[in-house]
Design an enzyme around this catalytic site. Structure first.
Site, PDB file in Angstrom:
ATOM      1  N   SER A   1      58.780-102.176 -24.828  1.00 14.55           N
ATOM      2  CA  SER A   1      57.455-101.712 -24.403  1.00 14.55           C
ATOM      3  C   SER A   1      56.464-101.603 -25.553  1.00 14.55           C
ATOM      4  O   SER A   1      55.247-101.580 -25.317  1.00 14.55           O
ATOM      5  CB  SER A   1      57.578-100.357 -23.693  1.00 14.55           C
TER       6      SER A   1
ATOM      7  N   ASP B   1      67.620 -98.453 -27.525  1.00 14.90           N
ATOM      8  CA  ASP B   1      69.036 -98.322 -27.895  1.00 14.90           C
ATOM      9  C   ASP B   1      69.303 -96.930 -28.456  1.00 14.90           C
ATOM     10  O   ASP B   1      70.275 -96.268 -28.081  1.00 14.90           O
ATOM     11  CB  ASP B   1      69.413 -99.392 -28.928  1.00 14.90           C
TER      12      ASP B   1
ATOM     13  N   HIS C   1      54.712 -94.092 -27.364  1.00 10.97           N
ATOM     14  CA  HIS C   1      54.172 -95.423 -27.565  1.00 10.97           C
ATOM     15  C   HIS C   1      52.951 -95.365 -28.481  1.00 10.97           C
ATOM     16  O   HIS C   1      52.336 -94.316 -28.645  1.00 10.97           O
ATOM     17  CB  HIS C   1      53.802 -96.059 -26.222  1.00 10.97           C
TER      18      HIS C   1
END
Length: 367
Positions: free
Chosen positions: A55, A170, A308
């Site tokens: 993303s 991850d 983000h």
């Protein structure tokens, strides 16, 4: 999704450009003849750019304004630090916008908003929100397919740059998985599969791999903003898990960094003149978040979910990426996430190439 890609959004968000940036005319030129070696690539020699990732490569939330957390679902690919091609470099720093200064005809950068399967906006940005290292192989296959199918892409003869940034998802789920499915060896091996596929199928390519960031840095945001902590408890579960110590979280991130480094140090992707892999450690070397003058976290860097990157954050990260690409391997600098106002650096007059392990060791061989 297609509708979102066609809408023109009018938002007011903080930006960071590099107005009137340029380098000496000679450094801005293409090579006089098409380079035969990946270690002799000037920035202007890159004709095709692509990106793999999650993303952050899709730039989720990059153009959001204020506290619009729902806007995180929008993929602002035209603003992403790697392949974002919206605006000009004067207005927004991205790797693509810098390369466009050297080669206005460079192809593959993404524009506006939309998902990875919307060609009109994504182009060669294959990043998929939620992706893990294990998804990079499929994205590599997808990028190759796009190149082969496009009538204007001479993927066999044009020099290409493929950027990869992966690992956040991850790490965010590492603590809930079996150790063998989430350790550094697994992460490295999944990356290896993708890069090996590119090496086997995509000649004339330089792969630029952004090194893993220490996700533990997000906890400095959590301590200053409780709403960020609440969001992170479900958006990045291992970072938001109070039973995971700072040392454990940071340690796993550094394990990923160390295993990733083995892909470059092994020399396994330096066995031909038309392909190489370079790891840019500007985020791995970063030891703090962006700060305001009073020392508080600069939230302009982040989208409303405090995870983000906002457009401003993408621009700062893009400058760190580019600077590392111009610095000798082994002497790359950390990104300054508190923007210092210094413009991107220019290629070295004595070695005007994208730096690789080989031209960093002895550039004279490649002039």
């Amino acid at each position: 999704v297609l509708l979102l890609s066609l809408i023109t959004f009018v938002f007011s968000y903080r930006e960071l450009g590099a107005p009137n940036w340029s380098c000496d005319a000679d450094l801005m030129q293409r090579s006089k003849t098409v380079p035969k070696s990946v270690h002799s690539l000037r920035p202007a020699d890159i004709d095709i750019i692509a990106a793999l990732g999650d993303s952050l490569t899709a730039a989720n939330g990059a153009g959001c304004e204020g506290e619009d957390v729902l806007g995180i679902a929008i993929q602002w690919r035209g603003l992403t630090f790697s392949l974002g091609g919206d605006k000009s470099l004067d207005e927004h720093i991205s790797l693509a916008n810098i390369l466009k200064k050297f080669n206005p005809d460079v192809f593959g950068y993404s524009i506006r908003t939309g998902s990875a399967n919307v060609w009109e906006t994504a182009h060669l940005n294959a990043g998929i929100p939620g992706a893990h290292a294990g998804g990079m192989y499929d994205q590599a296959v997808d990028v190759l397919r796009r190149m082969k199918e496009h009538p204007e892409i001479d993927y066999l003869n044009k020099w290409k740059l493929v950027h990869i940034f992966i690992g956040g998802n991850d790490i965010c789920g590492w603590c809930n998985k079996e150790p063998d499915a989430a350790n550094g060896d697994h992460y490295r091996d999944q990356l290896r599969l993708a890069v090996q596929f590119l090496k086997d199928n995509m000649p004339k390519t330089i792969v630029v791999l952004t090194g893993m960031i220490d996700v533990n840095l997000l906890r400095r945001i959590d301590r200053a903003h409780n709403v960020c902590h609440e969001i992170h408890t479900f958006e990045c579960k291992c970072e938001g898990n109070a039973t995971i110590s700072d040392a454990e979280l940071s340690g796993m991130c550094h394990e990923y960094m160390d295993r990733m480094q083995e892909l470059q140090d092994s020399g396994e992707f330096d066995t031909s003149d038309d392909f190489t892999l370079i790891i840019e450690p500007y985020l791995s070397l970063t030891d703090d978040i962006g700060r305001n003058p009073d020392g508080t976290p600069n939230m302009d860097f982040f989208a409303p979910d405090c995870f983000h990157f906002a457009a401003y954050g993408h621009a700062i990260v893009a400058k760190g990426l580019w600077n590392n690409m111009m610095q000798p391997v082994g002497a790359q600098s950390a990104a300054n996430l508190t923007d210092d106002g210094i413009p991107p650096i220019c290629p070295d007059k004595n070695c005007p190439f994208i730096r690789t392990t080989k031209n960093s060791d002895d550039c004279s061989k490649y002039k």
